[in-house]
Design a protein around this motif. Sequence first.
Motif, PDB file in Angstrom:
ATOM      1  N   THR A   1       0.821  -1.218   0.000  1.00 57.17           N
ATOM      2  CA  THR A   1       0.000   0.000   0.000  1.00 57.17           C
ATOM      3  C   THR A   1       0.852   1.264   0.000  1.00 57.17           C
ATOM      4  O   THR A   1       0.379   2.323  -0.395  1.00 57.17           O
ATOM      5  CB  THR A   1      -0.934  -0.006   1.228  1.00 57.17           C
ATOM      6  N   ASP A   2       2.106   1.144   0.472  1.00 57.45           N
ATOM      7  CA  ASP A   2       3.005   2.299   0.496  1.00 57.45           C
ATOM      8  C   ASP A   2       4.414   1.769   0.308  1.00 57.45           C
ATOM      9  O   ASP A   2       4.999   1.139   1.213  1.00 57.45           O
ATOM     10  CB  ASP A   2       2.868   3.038   1.825  1.00 57.45           C
ATOM     11  N   GLU A   3       4.992   2.021  -0.874  1.00 54.11           N
ATOM     12  CA  GLU A   3       6.328   1.465  -1.165  1.00 54.11           C
ATOM     13  C   GLU A   3       7.400   2.022  -0.246  1.00 54.11           C
ATOM     14  O   GLU A   3       8.455   1.402  -0.052  1.00 54.11           O
ATOM     15  CB  GLU A   3       6.700   1.753  -2.626  1.00 54.11           C
ATOM     16  N   SER A   4       7.144   3.179   0.371  1.00 57.23           N
ATOM     17  CA  SER A   4       8.151   3.783   1.247  1.00 57.23           C
ATOM     18  C   SER A   4       8.035   3.292   2.682  1.00 57.23           C
ATOM     19  O   SER A   4       8.849   3.649   3.531  1.00 57.23           O
ATOM     20  CB  SER A   4       8.021   5.313   1.218  1.00 57.23           C
ATOM     21  N   ASN A   5       7.026   2.458   2.941  1.00 58.77           N
ATOM     22  CA  ASN A   5       6.812   1.979   4.312  1.00 58.77           C
ATOM     23  C   ASN A   5       6.433   0.509   4.266  1.00 58.77           C
ATOM     24  O   ASN A   5       5.264   0.157   4.148  1.00 58.77           O
ATOM     25  CB  ASN A   5       5.716   2.801   4.999  1.00 58.77           C
ATOM     26  N   SER A   6       7.437  -0.369   4.372  1.00 55.09           N
ATOM     27  CA  SER A   6       7.191  -1.808   4.239  1.00 55.09           C
ATOM     28  C   SER A   6       6.333  -2.362   5.376  1.00 55.09           C
ATOM     29  O   SER A   6       5.730  -3.427   5.253  1.00 55.09           O
ATOM     30  CB  SER A   6       8.522  -2.570   4.169  1.00 55.09           C
ATOM     31  N   SER A   7       6.283  -1.620   6.493  1.00 55.18           N
ATOM     32  CA  SER A   7       5.484  -2.107   7.622  1.00 55.18           C
ATOM     33  C   SER A   7       3.985  -2.094   7.310  1.00 55.18           C
ATOM     34  O   SER A   7       3.196  -2.733   8.016  1.00 55.18           O
ATOM     35  CB  SER A   7       5.766  -1.266   8.871  1.00 55.18           C
ATOM     36  N   SER A   8       3.585  -1.389   6.297  1.00 51.71           N
ATOM     37  CA  SER A   8       2.163  -1.337   5.918  1.00 51.71           C
ATOM     38  C   SER A   8       1.791  -2.447   4.925  1.00 51.71           C
ATOM     39  O   SER A   8       0.633  -2.552   4.534  1.00 51.71           O
ATOM     40  CB  SER A   8       1.825   0.032   5.320  1.00 51.71           C
ATOM     41  N   ASP A   9       2.804  -3.235   4.522  1.00 55.55           N
ATOM     42  CA  ASP A   9       2.505  -4.338   3.601  1.00 55.55           C
ATOM     43  C   ASP A   9       1.552  -5.347   4.264  1.00 55.55           C
ATOM     44  O   ASP A   9       1.644  -5.597   5.473  1.00 55.55           O
ATOM     45  CB  ASP A   9       3.792  -5.062   3.200  1.00 55.55           C
ATOM     46  N   VAL A  10       0.687  -5.940   3.456  1.00 58.72           N
ATOM     47  CA  VAL A  10      -0.304  -6.903   3.964  1.00 58.72           C
ATOM     48  C   VAL A  10      -0.132  -8.232   3.229  1.00 58.72           C
ATOM     49  O   VAL A  10      -0.094  -8.262   1.990  1.00 58.72           O
ATOM     50  CB  VAL A  10      -1.742  -6.388   3.758  1.00 58.72           C
ATOM     51  N   LEU A  11       0.019  -9.302   3.995  1.00 64.47           N
ATOM     52  CA  LEU A  11       0.109 -10.626   3.370  1.00 64.47           C
ATOM     53  C   LEU A  11      -1.127 -10.898   2.515  1.00 64.47           C
ATOM     54  O   LEU A  11      -2.264 -10.667   2.947  1.00 64.47           O
ATOM     55  CB  LEU A  11       0.222 -11.715   4.443  1.00 64.47           C
ATOM     56  N   LEU A  12      -0.886 -11.394   1.288  1.00 64.50           N
ATOM     57  CA  LEU A  12      -2.021 -11.716   0.430  1.00 64.50           C
ATOM     58  C   LEU A  12      -2.868 -12.834   1.027  1.00 64.50           C
ATOM     59  O   LEU A  12      -4.101 -12.847   0.914  1.00 64.50           O
ATOM     60  CB  LEU A  12      -1.549 -12.132  -0.963  1.00 64.50           C
ATOM     61  N   THR A  13      -2.209 -13.786   1.645  1.00 66.88           N
ATOM     62  CA  THR A  13      -2.913 -14.923   2.241  1.00 66.88           C
ATOM     63  C   THR A  13      -2.031 -15.474   3.342  1.00 66.88           C
ATOM     64  O   THR A  13      -0.795 -15.337   3.285  1.00 66.88           O
ATOM     65  CB  THR A  13      -3.200 -16.000   1.184  1.00 66.88           C
ATOM     66  N   PRO A  14      -2.581 -16.060   4.371  1.00 66.89           N
ATOM     67  CA  PRO A  14      -1.751 -16.557   5.487  1.00 66.89           C
ATOM     68  C   PRO A  14      -0.680 -17.542   5.027  1.00 66.89           C
ATOM     69  O   PRO A  14      -0.902 -18.354   4.142  1.00 66.89           O
ATOM     70  CB  PRO A  14      -2.773 -17.241   6.401  1.00 66.89           C
ATOM     71  N   SER A  15       0.504 -17.449   5.661  1.00 67.31           N
ATOM     72  CA  SER A  15       1.630 -18.339   5.343  1.00 67.31           C
ATOM     73  C   SER A  15       1.450 -19.660   6.099  1.00 67.31           C
ATOM     74  O   SER A  15       1.026 -19.674   7.255  1.00 67.31           O
ATOM     75  CB  SER A  15       2.957 -17.697   5.742  1.00 67.31           C
ATOM     76  N   THR A  16       1.817 -20.745   5.428  1.00 64.54           N
ATOM     77  CA  THR A  16       1.618 -22.073   6.049  1.00 64.54           C
ATOM     78  C   THR A  16       2.876 -22.932   6.045  1.00 64.54           C
ATOM     79  O   THR A  16       2.887 -24.015   6.641  1.00 64.54           O
ATOM     80  CB  THR A  16       0.508 -22.824   5.302  1.00 64.54           C
ATOM     81  N   ILE A  17       3.952 -22.476   5.364  1.00 65.46           N
ATOM     82  CA  ILE A  17       5.180 -23.294   5.250  1.00 65.46           C
ATOM     83  C   ILE A  17       6.158 -22.887   6.346  1.00 65.46           C
ATOM     84  O   ILE A  17       6.491 -21.698   6.495  1.00 65.46           O
ATOM     85  CB  ILE A  17       5.809 -23.133   3.860  1.00 65.46           C
ATOM     86  N   ASP A  18       6.645 -23.871   7.120  1.00 64.00           N
ATOM     87  CA  ASP A  18       7.577 -23.588   8.221  1.00 64.00           C
ATOM     88  C   ASP A  18       8.906 -23.059   7.690  1.00 64.00           C
ATOM     89  O   ASP A  18       9.349 -23.402   6.575  1.00 64.00           O
ATOM     90  CB  ASP A  18       7.822 -24.846   9.035  1.00 64.00           C
ATOM     91  N   SER A  19       9.569 -22.260   8.529  1.00 71.32           N
ATOM     92  CA  SER A  19      10.903 -21.742   8.196  1.00 71.32           C
ATOM     93  C   SER A  19      11.900 -22.896   8.164  1.00 71.32           C
ATOM     94  O   SER A  19      11.799 -23.841   8.971  1.00 71.32           O
ATOM     95  CB  SER A  19      11.334 -20.710   9.246  1.00 71.32           C
ATOM     96  N   PRO A  20      12.854 -22.849   7.248  1.00 70.16           N
ATOM     97  CA  PRO A  20      13.884 -23.911   7.217  1.00 70.16           C
ATOM     98  C   PRO A  20      14.858 -23.835   8.391  1.00 70.16           C
ATOM     99  O   PRO A  20      15.653 -24.746   8.610  1.00 70.16           O
ATOM    100  CB  PRO A  20      14.584 -23.663   5.887  1.00 70.16           C
ATOM    101  N   VAL A  21      14.810 -22.752   9.170  1.00 72.56           N
ATOM    102  CA  VAL A  21      15.732 -22.554  10.292  1.00 72.56           C
ATOM    103  C   VAL A  21      15.077 -23.058  11.566  1.00 72.56           C
ATOM    104  O   VAL A  21      13.935 -22.694  11.882  1.00 72.56           O
ATOM    105  CB  VAL A  21      16.118 -21.071  10.430  1.00 72.56           C
ATOM    106  N   GLU A  22      15.741 -23.891  12.281  1.00 77.30           N
ATOM    107  CA  GLU A  22      15.213 -24.446  13.528  1.00 77.30           C
ATOM    108  C   GLU A  22      14.964 -23.329  14.522  1.00 77.30           C
ATOM    109  O   GLU A  22      15.760 -22.388  14.635  1.00 77.30           O
ATOM    110  CB  GLU A  22      16.206 -25.473  14.089  1.00 77.30           C
ATOM    111  N   ASP A  23      13.866 -23.455  15.238  1.00 82.47           N
ATOM    112  CA  ASP A  23      13.443 -22.474  16.243  1.00 82.47           C
ATOM    113  C   ASP A  23      13.086 -21.121  15.647  1.00 82.47           C
ATOM    114  O   ASP A  23      12.964 -20.127  16.377  1.00 82.47           O
ATOM    115  CB  ASP A  23      14.544 -22.275  17.314  1.00 82.47           C
ATOM    116  N   ASP A  24      12.933 -21.070  14.328  1.00 78.61           N
ATOM    117  CA  ASP A  24      12.480 -19.822  13.675  1.00 78.61           C
ATOM    118  C   ASP A  24      10.962 -19.920  13.502  1.00 78.61           C
ATOM    119  O   ASP A  24      10.464 -20.823  12.831  1.00 78.61           O
ATOM    120  CB  ASP A  24      13.163 -19.670  12.322  1.00 78.61           C
ATOM    121  N   ALA A  25      10.234 -19.009  14.131  1.00 79.95           N
ATOM    122  CA  ALA A  25       8.753 -19.089  14.137  1.00 79.95           C
ATOM    123  C   ALA A  25       8.133 -18.575  12.837  1.00 79.95           C
ATOM    124  O   ALA A  25       6.919 -18.702  12.639  1.00 79.95           O
ATOM    125  CB  ALA A  25       8.205 -18.300  15.326  1.00 79.95           C
TER     126      ALA A  25
END
Length: 519
Positions: free
Chosen positions: A43-67
């Motif tokens: 929604t604002d290219e100058s502010n990445s914190s306003s980005d919205v996931l298109l759909t919930p993520s479901t794939i675990d991180s490849p790094v152990e203990d990474d949530a």
Amino acid sequence: MYDYIPDVIVELDAPSDNKALVDGQKLIGTANKNSSLNFYLVTDESNSSSDVLLTPSTIDSPVEDDARKFNAVANDEGKFSFDLPNDVTLEAGQKIKAYAWLNGKESYDIQTVMDKTPPEGESVNYEVALNDPTPTPDKFVKNPKDSNPKQQNFTYVFDTETPQTTVDGFMSQIGKHIIKIGLSDEAGNTTTIVSTMTVNEKKQSVVGSDFEASYVDIRNLPETELKNYILQHSKPDAFKLANGTKTDLTQFVTVTDFGGLNNVSQLQPKAYTVTLAVKAADSGLPTDITTTIQVTVVDVDAVLSVEFLNEVNQVLPGYTVKLNTQVGDTIDLTKEESVTTQLTNLTKAGYDIAERPANETTVKINNTALTVQYKLQGVLSLTSVPSALDFGSLAYNATTKRVEDPEFDKQLVVTDTRADAANGWRLTATLTTPMKNGSGQELVNALRYVTDGKETILNTNAQVVYTNSKGTAGSFDVSDSWGKTANTNGIKLQINSSDTVYTGDYVGVITWKVMAGQP
């Protein structure tokens, strides 16, 4: 010594807003092999914190203990493809970010959703008059809209199947024609709208059908009712054309000149010219719209119904006679064969003629439909009785003898034409003259009547031998139920072994009587 960790490079193919295309169904691109990806609506290219996931993520991180979780993972060739859920449709102009992460490094690519969805529009039926100028293409599309939220300047062109020259030709051809229009948005997406154009003979018109009017129908109508009668039977239709729209004016059609049809005393069997019109005040046009129709007055055929009523004033079904005649005629029912034949049929069926029409010989036909009635009296009677019952010859040898099937010359028939036939009837038998031979010697208790297993010995008393509880009018053949073997219904003769019997021919008389009601 340190291992070199390459930078993450991600490239997202430009997605589209068209669910019918692959780039509207999937997010496709390249990234470092085995990198993890998420996809955002920016929604604002100058502010990445306003980005919205298109759909919930479901794939675990490849790094152990990474949530963290991700939407997709690039394959060994560095390619990724993410299927958009059915409830996610991209809009033209939206910004979509593909974020990639691998071994602590990250990168992203932002693409704008392309407009690849054709616009939509509603077809119309555009109404024109013969030889009017050809309408512009935009006249054949209603309510155009586009999936792109940006306001569109639509483009309209005649399709190659119905080019301008073809449509120009239609303008001189009365009737309905197919018109195909290419509707395009600013991105160049095009859809074909199939509309119609109706070429009418005139810009405004009122028409009505010629018809025949029955003299009897109109002779007593005041002008207001005569006007309504004409409008009802002429089935008028009226309209005007304006801006491609045909406006129905039928409700405003009225009669402005009866042409003499309202002069009841002078009506003749001929055609009258009647004027129909839509007045200018009702149409909004400068002048009245008019036309004429022919209303022909005709001699009126009439139907005289001759009905036959029973004693409770019910019309007997199947006996009504219809006589075709004309208004003004006089009918003598006593000379109408169909009527006299029906009266004969009714008499034979068991009815008495109780009352004839007062005007039986001079029925005046003063309307198109008349009814006269004969009143009848239904009766309950024996319409057929055996005149002889012959039990044949018996050789008596002091044993019980029984005859189950005497011969008889006529059927035993009861006819019931009463209106209250539902009450049923009962049949009695009386041995009014005992069975005797030529010497006067009597055969006692020999005649019997069997009904459904019940055996009645006939004597000088009237005894009920048959009961009809069906309650239906008509003729009923009692003897039709008589059997010829043991344990069957009917009239029987029995001489017991103990009876005193003399030789000779025995003759007696049975009196049958039918009475209304049931015991």
